[in-house]
Structure formats: structure tokens, C-alpha cells
Design a protein around this motif. Structure first.
Motif, PDB file in Angstrom:
ATOM      1  N   MET B  74      -2.024 -50.825  55.131  1.00 25.59           N
ATOM      2  CA  MET B  74      -2.782 -50.649  56.374  1.00 25.59           C
ATOM      3  C   MET B  74      -2.346 -49.329  57.014  1.00 25.59           C
ATOM      4  O   MET B  74      -1.189 -48.932  56.912  1.00 25.59           O
ATOM      5  CB  MET B  74      -2.529 -51.794  57.354  1.00 25.59           C
ATOM      6  N   TYR B  90      -5.748 -55.492  62.807  1.00 23.13           N
ATOM      7  CA  TYR B  90      -4.584 -55.403  61.921  1.00 23.13           C
ATOM      8  C   TYR B  90      -3.626 -56.567  62.173  1.00 23.13           C
ATOM      9  O   TYR B  90      -2.921 -56.999  61.272  1.00 23.13           O
ATOM     10  CB  TYR B  90      -3.899 -54.048  62.112  1.00 23.13           C
ATOM     11  N   VAL B  93      -5.057 -59.552  60.277  1.00 26.44           N
ATOM     12  CA  VAL B  93      -4.766 -59.616  58.842  1.00 26.44           C
ATOM     13  C   VAL B  93      -3.636 -60.616  58.588  1.00 26.44           C
ATOM     14  O   VAL B  93      -3.637 -61.333  57.587  1.00 26.44           O
ATOM     15  CB  VAL B  93      -4.379 -58.210  58.304  1.00 26.44           C
ATOM     16  N   TYR B 314      -6.814 -51.871  53.759  1.00 29.60           N
ATOM     17  CA  TYR B 314      -7.729 -52.428  54.740  1.00 29.60           C
ATOM     18  C   TYR B 314      -9.006 -51.592  54.837  1.00 29.60           C
ATOM     19  O   TYR B 314      -8.952 -50.375  54.803  1.00 29.60           O
ATOM     20  CB  TYR B 314      -7.047 -52.494  56.122  1.00 29.60           C
ATOM     21  N   GLU B 315     -10.113 -52.228  54.952  1.00 35.18           N
ATOM     22  CA  GLU B 315     -11.432 -51.621  55.143  1.00 35.18           C
ATOM     23  C   GLU B 315     -12.037 -51.068  53.879  1.00 35.18           C
ATOM     24  O   GLU B 315     -12.951 -51.643  53.331  1.00 35.18           O
ATOM     25  CB  GLU B 315     -11.364 -50.514  56.202  1.00 35.18           C
ATOM     26  N   SER B 676     -12.338 -56.168  55.138  1.00 38.01           N
ATOM     27  CA  SER B 676     -11.950 -56.186  56.556  1.00 38.01           C
ATOM     28  C   SER B 676     -12.366 -57.509  57.196  1.00 38.01           C
ATOM     29  O   SER B 676     -11.570 -58.444  57.284  1.00 38.01           O
ATOM     30  CB  SER B 676     -12.575 -55.000  57.288  1.00 38.01           C
ATOM     31  N   LEU B 679     -11.759 -60.364  54.830  1.00 43.73           N
ATOM     32  CA  LEU B 679     -10.542 -60.233  54.037  1.00 43.73           C
ATOM     33  C   LEU B 679      -9.904 -61.601  53.787  1.00 43.73           C
ATOM     34  O   LEU B 679      -9.337 -61.852  52.718  1.00 43.73           O
ATOM     35  CB  LEU B 679      -9.553 -59.317  54.768  1.00 43.73           C
TER      36      LEU B 679
END
Lengths: 329, 690
Positions: B74, B90, B93, B314-315, B676, B679
């Protein structure tokens, strides 16, 4: 024998304290002049006005600005840096966690740079005009013109990406498979700090060398140097004990400035090397408008520079016995 | 903004790349999807098309290899483990692996399924509350068999009652929109375990209210103020019903969420619905742990990916590194859809932006091919409606014979050009001077046929509000323009600077932060100046843009983006386009203040505040309709009304490319926000490649 009078020292401490008060006031004004409010991140659609007012109340934003200012000044002088809305933690805890990491990296870099730089400057200044002087001096100027982040990326590319010898991120091994002991901690930190230090000192020594070299060259013409030669002292003794010691005074001043630049550079270098110190948190707190953290980081860095300035005054007197602060007071 | 893998409706801040790097200031905001300006080869074949379906699941979960540690990167640190106090994506997550909610959403069909709650039923009551809406009671049963908290404590119905009442009492900001309709949650006297009373019908209660996290009473009952509570500081860490246990926590650098610790204790992934959704694998998680490594920059993050230090990030991969990822045999790139959109929005309070035909002309000047194909190199789709293409159920094309994204009814405001990349100046001027307006009726507008609206709705405004003409160039901004326009627009006989004390301004990011975006805005402004509209750029930081647009409404136009929109549309439409969420900062909220500076609502345009620009009726209908198809139809109509009213010009939908190391399989492809928003689904089914 002390060369600083108690009265002078007290006066310098008061001036340092007043300097910090001015810096605190400036921080308060400047950070609040930034667009937006840090509670923006806490407000969401659907919140009632009462809820928003409650958030403002919690963070003291409903108080008039002068009241906020007084609270801020009192809190800071009592060590209460507040709570970070971004990190959901007391700011002091964040500082305690991150400050040592920055000090380890930049303390080591600072020391190495200010050992190598003056030594090279001493040598080049003593032998000014020689082939070695010309070649080393021009090379160092070339180094000095290189941006630190570029050098860092270059080192990462060579030593991490291509050779795989050194890690390019973090201060410790994440998720280690070995047991933490004093030895493994030391070994692991050295392993991780090697590349950032190499990158920083690769060009970091040049600044102090550039101060030392001309000063050294100047003192070679001083009478006490001739006298030392006349006494039959060895070249090495004259250069180190008589010339270099006196040439160090401007370097000591430069060290304070250098420290400020190092802190400035930490913002870039810590981000390049993923070093979880103060530099990183400065960036994120400003971007997130986390005023409590931003204020505290800038404040602590200011404290560091002010203290260093004070220490330099004391160091001066030991470097040059002729300097006596506060003698006439 | 609505979200997500746990069905939560909390709004998520996303600190992404480009101009979005500091978007934490406004929930769910993102930038315009700029990359970093590095050349990459575009490839249209990589753009996912809406008819792609999610990858198929393996037949038998028993055959799936288990174990291994999934390393995840991340670019921003998760700063807390308190799910109530943070809106950070974040943080989610991690906390989404810890906390569970009453119902779960599947990212393939966007249907709500049982999770901690086994079944539910709603009943509209005769009584009405203060808001004039009928109260609704929702009865539900709680799954207690086999469910335990991850600290080993027994889970009871009492925990559910406590959770809702704690949330109602504390009212954490990120959950405010979901909590506000709840009147009470109590144990039911009858056949059900619990009853929740809402002050209005809400067809998406399973997503909104059942998406709230369930908290352990034995941990939270002593927490008087959720804002000062940090689960990381407790003896165990965050306690939830989820599959994960936080076993390492250094928010600056690394976090480990162990799933092996809960082996044999977590059974929510074995629910039967998971076996029925295409692509979804039941029985996970199949990994021992997820290790999250935090990097200080996108460059370092991508470097770690290509070096194999992390298995995914991430993303998605930034645009400039997509070609590198495609060439790397150790990395699989999974396609996905955007969960939001990039937009230019207009301040409807200002003349002539208060007039529909003028706003529509702003769309005619936007060269979408330049933006999506050249500047974004094909990694963006042309924008039209305020719902991304992955959320087909609430897009107006559904039920029509027109193709998604490409139908002529979605092209009503596309670039009108006389030759490639040159705006059709004369016909665009004529559109204004002749008093034309696209209301939803079919016709030919500026040389392009428009078949009429897809859902049958019309724009709120059907006649021009102002009289437009063109005359000599007087404005400084046009006289100094490189475009050298031969005429300048007059609104009711006056130039725009005479009306507004200056030209119109477009707030934008500095070019070094978002080079492609800056280039696009410059092109758009040049086109408008050619037409004779005095408009100029104003370069401001992201934070200033947020404050100017959302905090002060001191702007004419600005560029921004949204992510993590609700697939059910209702909450999103309410949050972004309802008059309830439009501020009027000229009126003080607090007695004694000169103006209101405390509110920061999402409808910065002021859409819905004015009679001739609003969709409140359709949004309210969508929000309070319980029957899904009728609700979706109302949403589609609201979406198309907003499109025709044009308070916002949707300029693109991103095309995320989510990288996963070839060592891992099982991830779902062709879903919105694969790396994201959803996830959580991926983590539950990722497993080692055989």
C-alpha cells in the motif's frame, strides 16, 4: 576552564526560548492560513449540523482564534502536543516513535559527513593548487550539484535492483524469520541503513569540505602556523593541531546550517528510502491537514536547530580559546 | 460514499495517485486518474468491455491448495485499527478482515446475502415520523451457532443490540448516513431475534443498515468515546467476527493479519450463497496470512511489485507502468471496472451556469477522444452518466436496446467538431442563440442526432433562461487568448465579466501534479474561448480546490473524481445530488456568525436547490422504494435526469488493472474495484497457484 559566563549562557537560553515562542506563533498562523480545515476529513455527508458542531467542539475549533492560540502556546510549553485526527493517537506518541528513526539516520549521516568533509577539506586546503586538489575539488563540485534524490535512486538501482546486495526500504526487516536480540537488531539496522547513508554521504560531505578548504588555505598564512613550522614540528602536526583546529570554527557554524539542510532533505530521502521517520510524517500531515502533527513536527525540528545553535556557541569556545562569550558582562 | 466488501455504507477516503494523492480531505474523492506523464503504449484491447463476465470458480474448494502468505503493498499507511474513527480505505484493508456485518454483498450480481444475520423481513407501518415518511420495521434473525469472536469469546444476540445502540449513541461520522434513519434496534418480542425501526422506507437497508460493523460488547462497552479508543493498544488488538487476527502492527511499515489463527473457527465463508455466485469461491480464506507492507511512494510500491517483494498492491498499476506489468511474466493483470467517475462540475448558483443550454454547451467543447484515447492512452472510458458502467442495473441503458456506453442517448453532450479536434464553433453558437436545449426529446442538436432519453425522463428545465447573443470581443481573457476568437458571448446583452466581475474560472491541479489533466483542461478552455466564452484556469492545490468547491462554493467549475459509489445508486444519488446535501454558505448556521463555514456537503453544485435543476423527487422515490426493480428504475430515471440537467460533466471512468503475482490464483476479474472496493472478496478466495 569554562569560557562562557553563566549570565551569558542564561541570556542565550532566554533568547532561544523567545525564538521558539516566535516560531510557535508563526507555526500557528501559517498552518491555519492553509486552505481547509483538518476536520474536513471527519465530516461526511448526512451528518447533522449538531454532529459537525460537536466535532468542531471536540477539536476546539469553536473557540475564538485568540483562545485557540493561548491554548496552543500553553499546551506546547507543557509538552501536550494534542491528538492526531489522522492517526487517532497522541501526537507525542508519534513523535517518540518516529523521531529516533530520523535521528539515527541523519545523526549517522551528519557525523560521517562532518568527519569526511573537514578531513578532505583540510587536506585540499593544505595542498591547495596541487593536482590532487584540482581533481578532487572539481569532482566534489560535480557531486555537489547532483540532487540527493537522484543519487539515491541511482544507488537503489545499482545496489538493490541490479546487484541485490542491500535493501532499499525500511529500518528493520519486516516479518523476520530470526529472533530479535541486541546483536540482530544492530546487524539489521546497519544492513538497512547502509544504502541511505551511502547515498546521503556520497554528496553530503562536500558542503563541509567547501567550507574547510578555503579556511584551511587562509590559516596556512597565519603567524602561528609559521611559528609552528619554525619550532620544527612535523608537517602533520602543524596541519592538524595548529591549522585545522582554527579552520574548524566556520565548519562548526556550517554544521548548524547543514543540520537544517539535512532535516530539509529528510523529507525527500525518507520518502525515497521508505524510512518511517519525521520526514514522512511531515509530508503526510501537511497533505492531510493534520495540524496537530504538522505543528509538532515543525516545532521539534525548530527545537533541534535552536539547541544545536546553542551547542555551537559552547563548541566555539573549545575550538578557539580566544573566544570567550560574556566575558565583559 | 457507499462501499463495499462488507456491505458497509461508510465513506472511504482514498489516497490514490496523481491529483488524488491528497484526497483524504473529502470522502471518496479521487483525482481524475492521471498517471505520471510517462509514455506508455495504449492498447484498446485491454479495456474491459461490459459484457465480460467474472472468472469462473473452481469446482471444489477441497481441491484448492491452502497456506502461504500473501504480501500486499500500500502507498499509504493504515493509521489506526479503530474502524469507527477512520474513513481511510487503507484502514479498511485491515479492519474489513476483522469485522463482519449483518449482510454481505457479492460483487458479481450486487445482491445482498445473509452473513451474520440469517434472514430478514421488513414491514411498512402506518405511523409516520417527524419527516412525514412511513416508519418501517425490519425483523431479522442472528446467526449465533458456530460464530465466535476472534478472541475466543462467545457471540450472542446481545452483541448485535449493543453494536447498533453503541453506534447510534456515538454516531461516528463515517456511518452517519446509514445511522440517521435508524430509530431503534431492540430484541424482538415475537418470532424474530431483533427488530430495527427506520424513520423511512429504505429499499437498500440490507446494504446500508445491515452493512454496519458488529462490535463485541465485552470490548466496546467500556469505551466512552470511540474517537480516543485504539484497539491496537489493547491486549489482543481489534476483536471481531471476521476471519482475521492482527498479529503484527507497525502502522508505519508493516501489518500482518493472520487467518491461520482462526482456522476451523470461521465459517461465514461457507454459506451456500457463495457457491452460487459465478466466480466466487466458498470456504476461504485459503491463505495463512496477509502481510501488508507500507511504502512511502507509488514509485517504491511499484518497484517492490516488479522485484517480487509484494504479490499485489492496492487499487491497481499506475498507467505509466501497465506496459511493464504486461511484459512481466510473474505478474497477472486483472481487469476491472471503475467504482466511480471523473468529472467537471459547475456551480449552478452563478450566471450563466444556472442555465441548462449554457451548461450543455460546456459538454460540446470537451474533446473526449483526446482525453480517453490520447492523454489516458485508452485506460479510461468516455464518461456519460453518474453511475460507472460496472453498475449496469442502475444505468439508464438497462432495459433499452442501446449498448452500454456507446448508445446514441449517452452521446448527447459529446464533442461537436467541425474537423478533427476543432470545435464546431458556428453550430455551437447557433445552439445558444437559437434558444435550443436538449431536454430529453429526440432531435438533431449541433449536427448530431439524439434519439431521446432512455428512460423517458426530461430535463428539469425545458426553455433557456437567458437570451444569448455574440458580439465584439471585449473581455481581457479573450483578447489575450491565443485562440483569437472573433466574437464574444453576451448573456442578456452583457458580457460574462460584466455579470460576474471577471471571466468564468476552472479550478484545476498544478500541471506537475496532474499533467494530462492540465493538458485536457487547457484544451477544453481553448475550445470554449474559440466559441467566445471567457473562461480561464485557476491553478490551486487539491486541498484548496476541496475547500473552494465544497466548503465555500467559491468557484465556477472544478475537476475532481469519486470512487466507491454504491452499486444500488440510492445513497450515492442522495449524497451527491440531493438538495439536502447542498450547502448554502451565505447563510449562517450558527447565530452570530456572518456566514456558514461549518458544513461541507457533497453536492457542491447546488443541484436540487433550484426549481429548474433538480432530481429530488426521483432520488426520494428511489430511496424509499422497497421493491428492487422499481427502485432501480427510479434510480435509472434519476441518473438520466441528472445527465440531462448537466450539473456535472462526467469525463471518464477509469479502467483499473490490478496486478497479482502469478504465484497466486483465484482472484475475481471484471468486477468493479477488483483491488480496492472488493478486495475483501479477493482475499477470501486467493490461493496458491498449483
Amino acid at each position: 576552564m569554562t569560557r562562557i559566563s553563566g549570565k551569558y549562557l542564561a541570556k542565550r537560553i532566554v533568547v532561544s526560548y523567545l525564538t521558539l515562542l516566535v516560531i510557535m506563533s508563526l507555526l500557528f498562523v501559517l498552518l491555519r492560513s492553509m486552505p481547509g480545515s483538518f476536520i474536513t476529513s471527519m465530516i461526511s455527508s448526512g451528518m447533522t449540523n449538531e454532529q459537525i458542531q460537536q466535532i468542531r467542539e471536540t477539536w476546539g475549533l469553536n473557540e475564538p482564534l485568540w483562545r485557540q492560540y493561548i491554548d496552543f502556546m500553553i499546551n506546547y510549553q507543557t509538552g501536550n502536543f494534542g491528538r492526531s485526527p489522522t492517526y487517532n493517537a497522541p501526537v507525542a506518541d508519534l513523535m517518540i516513535r518516529r523521531m529516533p528513526r530520523t535521528l539515527v539516520l541523519f545523526g549517522a549521516t551528519f557525523l560521517i559527513g562532518f568527519i569526511i568533509g573537514p578531513l578532505v577539506g583540510m587536506y585540499l586546503g593544505w595542498w591547495r593548487g596541487s593536482k590532487k586538489d584540482k581533481s578532487i575539488f572539481s569532482t566534489s563540485l560535480l557531486l555537489y550539484s547532483m540532487p540527493s534524490f537522484w543519487i539515491s535512486w541511482l544507488f537503489i538501482w545499482v545496489f538493490n535492483y541490479e546487484l541485490g546486495w542491500l535493501p532499499s526500504a525500511y529500518m528493520f526487516t519486516q516479518f523476520p524469520e530470526f529472533q530479535w536480540t541486541a546483536f540482530t537488531v544492530m546487524r539489521d539496522v546497519l544492513y538497512h541503513i547502509a544504502l541511505p547513508i551511502m547515498s546521503l554521504t556520497f554528496i553530503g560531505w562536500v558542503g563541509s569540505m567547501l567550507i574547510m578548504r578555503p579556511t584551511m588555505n587562509q590559516v596556512t598564512d597565519e603567524g602561528y602556523v609559521f611559528l609552528a613550522h619554525a619550532k620544527g614540528l612535523s608537517e602533520r602536526t602543524v596541519m592538524i593541531k595548529h591549522a585545522a583546529r582554527n579552520a574548524l570554527i566556520p565548519v562548526a557554524t556550517g554544521a548548524v546550517v547543514g543540520l537544517a539542510f539535512l532535516i530539509d532533505g529528510s523529507i525527500i530521502i525518507e520518502n525515497v528510502f521508505n524510512w518511517p521517520g519525521m520526514g514522512q510524517i511531515i509530508v503526510t500531515s501537511v497533505l492531510n491537514r493534520d495540524f496537530p502533527v504538522a505543528q509538532a513536527t515543525f516545532f521539534l525540528l525548530a527545537v533541534l536547530v535552536v539547541i544545536m545553535r546553542l551547542v555551537t556557541d559552547v563548541v566555539y569556545t573549545y575550538l578557539d580559546p580566544r573566544i570567550k562569550f560574556g566575558e565583559g558582562e | 460514499m457507499s462501499d463495499n466488501q462488507s456491505g458497509s455504507t461508510r465513506r472511504r477516503f482514498l489516497q490514490g495517485t496523481g491529483v488524488a494523492a491528497v484526497s483524504a480531505s473529502l470522502a471518496g474523492c479521487s483525482g481524475n486518474g492521471d498517471g505520471d506523464g510517462t509514455e506508455t503504449s495504449g492498447d484498446d484491447e485491454d479495456t474491459p468491455t461490459p459484457d465480460q463476465t467474472p472468472t469462473e470458480a473452481q469446482d471444489d474448494a477441497d481441491d484448492i491448495p491452502t497456506g502461504g502468505i500473501f504480501n500486499f503493498g500500500m502507498g499509504t499507511n493504515p493509521n489506526t485499527l479503530n474502524a469507527l474513527s477512520s474513513s481511510s480505505a487503507y484502514v479498511g484493508v485491515i479492519t474489513d478482515r476483522i469485522y463482519e456485518s449483518g449482510a454481505a454483498i457479492d460483487p458479481v450480481n450486487f445482491e445482498m446475502h445473509p452473513n451474520v444475520f440469517t434472514d430478514w423481513e421488513s414491514e411498512v407501518l402506518d405511523e409516520t415520523g417527524d419527516n412525514g415518511q412511513s416508519n418501517v420495521e425490519i425483523y431479522f434473525n442472528v446467526r449465533t451457532d458456530g460464530l465466535t469472536w476472534n478472541d475466543g469469546e462467545e457471540f450472542t444476540v446481545s452483541d448485535v443490540i449493543f453494536s447498533y445502540n453503541y453506534l447510534l449513541e456515538q454516531n461516528p461520522g463515517g456511518y452517519a448516513a446509514s445511522l440517521s434513519p435508524i430509530v431503534s434496534v431492540e430484541e424482538d418480542d415475537g418470532d424474530w431475534d431483533c427488530v430495527m425501526t427506520l424513520n423511512q422506507p429504505n429499499g437498500t437497508f440490507a446494504y446500508d443498515q445491515f452493512g454496519l460493523p458488529i462490535l463485541p460488547e465485552h470490548r466496546w462497552s467500556d469505551v466512552d468515546d470511540y474517537t480516543t479508543y485504539e484497539p491496537a493498544d489493547t491486549d489482543f488488538g481489534p476483536v471481531g467476527l471476521g476471519p482475521g487476527v492482527v498479529t503484527q502492527w507497525d502502522p508505519d511499515t508493516s501489518v500482518e493479519v493472520s487467518f491461520a489463527e482462526r482456522e476451523g473457527e470461521y465459517n461465514l465463508s461457507e454459506l451456500s450463497w457463495r457457491e452460487e455466485v459465478p466466480g466466487v469461491i466458498a470456504g476461504g480464506p485459503f491463505i495463512d496470512a496477509m502481510r501488508i507492507r507500507v511504502y512511502s511512494s507509488q514509485s517504491a510500491l511499484h518497484q517492490a511489485l516488479f522485484q517480487g517483494d509484494i504479490d499485489s498492491l492496492y487499487e491497481g498499476v499506475r498507467t505509466s507502468r501497465i506496459s511493464d506489468a504486461q511484459e512481466d511474466e510473474n505478474i497477472n493483470l486483472l481487469d476491472g471496472f471503475d467504482t466511480g467517475y471523473g468529472h467537471y462540475s459547475f456551480n449552478l448558483r452563478n450566471t450563466p451556469l444556472d442555465d441548462l443550454p449554457f451548461r450543455q454547451v460546456l459538454g460540446f467543447a470537451f474533446d473526449d477522444v483526446l482525453w480517453t484515447q490520447q492523454l489516458q492512452r485508452g485506460y479510461a472510458q468516455e464518461g456519460d452518466f453518474v453511475m460507472p458502467p460496472g453498475y449496469t442495473a442502475v444505468r439508464p441503458e438497462t432495459g433499452s436496446d442501446q449498448e452500454l456506453l456507446d448508445g446514441p442517448s449517452t452521446q448527447a453532450f459529446s464533442f461537436r467538431q467541425s474537423s478533427p479536434s476543432v470545435p464546431d464553433v458556428e453550430n455551437i453558437r447557433a445552439f445558444l442563440t437559437e434558444g435550443q436545449v436538449i431536454t430529453g426529446e429526440g432531435g438533431t442538436y449541433v449536427g448530431q442526432d439524439y434519439p431521446g432519453s432512455l428512460t423517458g425522463v426530461t430535463a428539469s428545465q425545458t426553455e433557456p433562461k437567458h437570451d444569448y447573443s455574440f458580439g465584439p470581443v471585449e473581455s481581457d481573457v479573450l483578447q489575450e487568448s491565443d485562440q483569437d476568437p472573433d466574437q464574444e458571448i453576451r448573456v442578456n446583452g452583457e458580457t460574462i465579466p460584466e455579470i460576474n466581475d471577471g471571466p468564468l474560472t476552472m479550478l484545476m491541479s498544478p500541471a506537475q501534479e496532474a499533467p494530462q489533466s492540465a493538458q485536457m483542461i487547457q484544451d477544453w478552455i481553448s475550445s470554449l474561448q474559440q466559441i467566445g466564452i471567457p473562461i480561464d484556469r485557476e491553478v490551486v492545490s487539491f486541498n484548496t480546490r476541496v475547500t473552494r468547491a465544497y466548503g465555500e462554493e467559491s468557484y465556477d467549475a472544478f475537476s475532481m473524481g469519486w470512487v466507491n459509489l454504491s452499486p444500488f445508486a440510492t445513497n450515492t444519488l442522495y449524497s451527491l445530488f440531493h438538495s439536502d446535501n447542498a450547502d448554502d454558505h451565505s447563510v449562517a448556521e450558527t447565530e452570530g456568525d456572518d456566514e456558514n463555514t461549518s458544513t461541507l456537503l457533497n453536492n457542491a453544485m447546488g443541484y436540487g436547490v433550484f426549481d429548474d435543476a433538480g432530481a429530488d423527487d426521483l432520488i426520494d422515490e428511489a430511496r424509499t422504494t422497497l421493491e428492487p426493480e422499481a427502485r432501480n428504475q427510479a434510480s435509472r430515471e434519476a441518473v438520466e435526469r441528472i445527465y440531462l440537467d448537466f450539473p456535472t460533466m462526467v469525463v471518464d471512468y477509469g479502467v483499473p488493472k490490478w496486478p497479482v503475482s502469478a504465484e497466486w490464483s483465484g482472484a475475481l476479474e471484471n468486477i468493479p474495484g477488483p483491488g480496492s472496493t472488493y478486495l475483501g472478496t479477493q482475499i477470501m478466495q486467493i490461493h496458491q497457484s498449483e
